[in-house]
Design a protein around this motif. Structure first.
Motif, PDB file in Angstrom:
ATOM      1  N   MET A  90     -43.508   2.277  -4.570  1.00 27.54           N
ATOM      2  CA  MET A  90     -42.300   1.266  -4.623  1.00 27.54           C
ATOM      3  C   MET A  90     -42.212   1.896  -3.247  1.00 27.54           C
ATOM      4  N   ILE A  91     -41.414   3.021  -3.510  1.00 27.74           N
ATOM      5  CA  ILE A  91     -40.383   3.249  -2.419  1.00 27.74           C
ATOM      6  C   ILE A  91     -41.045   3.463  -0.980  1.00 27.74           C
ATOM      7  N   ARG A  92     -42.346   4.081  -1.390  1.00 26.88           N
ATOM      8  CA  ARG A  92     -43.046   4.096   0.089  1.00 26.88           C
ATOM      9  C   ARG A  92     -43.295   2.831   0.556  1.00 26.88           C
ATOM     10  N   VAL A  93     -43.328   2.350   0.153  1.00 32.45           N
ATOM     11  CA  VAL A  93     -43.451   0.268   0.448  1.00 32.45           C
ATOM     12  C   VAL A  93     -41.873  -0.153   1.738  1.00 32.45           C
ATOM     13  N   LEU A  94     -40.864   0.360   0.760  1.00 38.88           N
ATOM     14  CA  LEU A  94     -39.893  -0.121   1.547  1.00 38.88           C
ATOM     15  C   LEU A  94     -39.084   0.892   2.389  1.00 38.88           C
ATOM     16  N   ARG A  95     -38.914   0.657   3.223  1.00 35.28           N
ATOM     17  CA  ARG A  95     -37.921   2.139   4.478  1.00 35.28           C
ATOM     18  C   ARG A  95     -36.858   0.566   4.946  1.00 35.28           C
ATOM     19  N   PRO A  96     -36.115   0.253   4.352  1.00 33.68           N
ATOM     20  CA  PRO A  96     -34.789  -0.477   5.622  1.00 33.68           C
ATOM     21  C   PRO A  96     -34.212   0.075   6.715  1.00 33.68           C
ATOM     22  N   ARG A  97     -34.362   0.479   7.805  1.00 33.32           N
ATOM     23  CA  ARG A  97     -33.165   0.765   8.509  1.00 33.32           C
ATOM     24  C   ARG A  97     -31.999   0.487   8.391  1.00 33.32           C
ATOM     25  N   GLN A  98     -31.610   1.734   9.337  1.00 33.10           N
ATOM     26  CA  GLN A  98     -29.717   1.466   9.205  1.00 33.10           C
ATOM     27  C   GLN A  98     -29.613   0.947  11.142  1.00 33.10           C
ATOM     28  N   ARG A  99     -29.247  -0.426  10.923  1.00 29.78           N
ATOM     29  CA  ARG A  99     -28.917  -0.932  12.609  1.00 29.78           C
ATOM     30  C   ARG A  99     -27.634  -0.889  13.283  1.00 29.78           C
ATOM     31  N   PRO A 100     -26.701  -0.556  14.273  1.00 34.54           N
ATOM     32  CA  PRO A 100     -25.518  -1.064  13.996  1.00 34.54           C
ATOM     33  C   PRO A 100     -25.608  -2.162  14.331  1.00 34.54           C
ATOM     34  N   ALA A 101     -24.278  -2.000  13.623  1.00 36.18           N
ATOM     35  CA  ALA A 101     -23.624  -3.903  13.505  1.00 36.18           C
ATOM     36  C   ALA A 101     -23.736  -5.042  13.971  1.00 36.18           C
ATOM     37  N   TRP A 102     -23.563  -4.534  15.642  1.00 39.61           N
ATOM     38  CA  TRP A 102     -23.174  -5.323  15.973  1.00 39.61           C
ATOM     39  C   TRP A 102     -25.419  -5.865  17.157  1.00 39.61           C
ATOM     40  N   GLN A 103     -25.896  -5.140  16.134  1.00 37.75           N
ATOM     41  CA  GLN A 103     -27.645  -5.996  16.492  1.00 37.75           C
ATOM     42  C   GLN A 103     -28.056  -6.787  15.235  1.00 37.75           C
ATOM     43  N   LEU A 104     -27.302  -6.821  13.917  1.00 36.16           N
ATOM     44  CA  LEU A 104     -27.353  -7.574  12.999  1.00 36.16           C
ATOM     45  C   LEU A 104     -26.496  -9.199  13.669  1.00 36.16           C
ATOM     46  N   VAL A 105     -25.236  -8.859  14.219  1.00 39.84           N
ATOM     47  CA  VAL A 105     -23.751  -9.381  14.068  1.00 39.84           C
ATOM     48  C   VAL A 105     -24.091 -10.485  15.428  1.00 39.84           C
ATOM     49  N   THR A 106     -24.534  -9.893  16.551  1.00 39.60           N
ATOM     50  CA  THR A 106     -24.601 -10.284  18.139  1.00 39.60           C
ATOM     51  C   THR A 106     -25.668 -11.709  17.740  1.00 39.60           C
ATOM     52  N   PRO A 107     -26.859 -11.258  17.604  1.00 35.38           N
ATOM     53  CA  PRO A 107     -27.630 -12.295  17.404  1.00 35.38           C
ATOM     54  C   PRO A 107     -28.205 -13.241  16.419  1.00 35.38           C
ATOM     55  N   GLY A 108     -27.176 -12.850  15.193  1.00 30.35           N
ATOM     56  CA  GLY A 108     -27.026 -13.442  13.550  1.00 30.35           C
ATOM     57  C   GLY A 108     -26.041 -14.783  14.418  1.00 30.35           C
ATOM     58  N   VAL A 109     -25.421 -14.643  14.852  1.00 25.19           N
ATOM     59  CA  VAL A 109     -24.082 -15.510  15.792  1.00 25.19           C
ATOM     60  C   VAL A 109     -24.659 -16.445  17.171  1.00 25.19           C
ATOM     61  N   LEU A 110     -25.260 -15.886  17.796  1.00 22.87           N
ATOM     62  CA  LEU A 110     -25.980 -16.014  18.664  1.00 22.87           C
ATOM     63  C   LEU A 110     -26.918 -17.842  18.028  1.00 22.87           C
ATOM     64  N   LEU A 111     -27.884 -16.845  16.453  1.00 26.30           N
ATOM     65  CA  LEU A 111     -28.632 -17.903  16.305  1.00 26.30           C
ATOM     66  C   LEU A 111     -28.119 -19.081  15.523  1.00 26.30           C
ATOM     67  N   LEU A 112     -27.180 -18.920  15.335  1.00 27.10           N
ATOM     68  CA  LEU A 112     -26.545 -20.113  14.502  1.00 27.10           C
ATOM     69  C   LEU A 112     -25.848 -20.977  15.437  1.00 27.10           C
ATOM     70  N   CYS A 113     -25.507 -20.287  16.533  1.00 29.39           N
ATOM     71  CA  CYS A 113     -24.935 -21.346  17.411  1.00 29.39           C
ATOM     72  C   CYS A 113     -26.190 -22.572  18.448  1.00 29.39           C
ATOM     73  N   ALA A 114     -27.643 -21.557  17.780  1.00 30.73           N
ATOM     74  CA  ALA A 114     -28.659 -22.313  18.693  1.00 30.73           C
ATOM     75  C   ALA A 114     -29.171 -22.936  17.894  1.00 30.73           C
TER      76      ALA A 114
END
Length: 234
Positions: A1-25
């Motif tokens: 499973m270690i070969r299956v899961l490869r979560p990637r590190q993303r800058p906070a703004w790439q998660l927070v900004t679209p997350g907030v915009l989607l909730l507004c939408a």
């Protein structure tokens, strides 16, 4: 499973900004529905799409959408439980927390929004429905599960499968006359926003946890430690 899961590190703004915009939408159409007493400014688009979806009806697609009707709600709840248990077995408890908490939060907020907005469903639904049309619970739970999978697996093919699955569920709910077009869009935006914000808070520990995991189950790891302790004692 270690070969299956490869979560990637993303800058906070790439998660927070679209997350907030989607909730507004998600929030803005809900407010417009309440302000318009069931007939918001985009009601014409909803009615037009509903008429088009009705023109697609056929025995084959009726059968397909009966399956999607089960998979989108009861099925997704089962899939969330199975995913969380699998992550625990494969020594990723925080990833399991991320998967479970995302599903629970999306389900709870979807039901709360349904009660607050109080929108009537389209007439002539081909499946049993509960009260409250905005947002779509089937779409929100499907979006939550597939986004969690896409984030944890971290590959483009999984992202494409997730998008395809979400679109299929959105079309299915309007095909079955269970929801308006704006309902399914709202459900997708709500779930996607929540999952992104949950991942923003838990990503660091989940990524470190995945890096430390050696691909063995909990039982295999315990057995290995017992063998090592026995060898050292000898």
């Amino acid at each position: 499973m270690i070969r299956v899961l490869r979560p990637r590190q993303r800058p906070a703004w790439q998660l927070v900004t679209p997350g907030v915009l989607l909730l507004c939408a998600f929030a803005v159409p809900g407010i417009l529905v309440m302000a318009g007493q069931g007939e918001p400014a985009f009601n014409g688009v909803d009615v037009t799409w509903q008429a088009y979806a009705f023109s697609l009806h056929s025995p084959f697609w009726d059968g397909v959408n009966v399956v999607l009707n089960w998979a989108g709600y009861a099925g997704m709840l089962v899939f969330h439980v199975v995913l969380a248990i699998s992550l625990l077995i494969w020594q990723r408890p925080m990833a399991a927390v991320f998967a479970a908490s995302s599903g629970i939060a999306v389900l709870a907020l979807t039901q709360l929004a349904k009660a607050v907005v109080g929108r009537d469903r389209p007439e002539g639904a081909k499946v049993l429905t509960d009260t409250g049309s905005y947002p779509s619970g089937h779409v929100s739970t499907t979006t939550a599960f597939l986004m969690v999978l896409a984030i944890l697996i971290g590959r483009s093919w999984m992202a494409l499968l997730a998008v395809s699955g979400i679109l299929a569920m959105m079309i299915s709910r309007t095909y079955l006359s269970a929801h308006w077009l704006s309902d399914v869009l709202g459900g997708a935006c709500l779930a996607a926003g929540i999952v992104l914000l949950m991942w923003w808070r838990l990503r660091d520990i989940c990524i470190k946890e995945n890096d430390r995991a050696d691909g063995r189950t909990i039982w295999a790891a315990k057995a290995s430690r017992r063998r090592q302790a026995t060898e050292q004692a000898k």
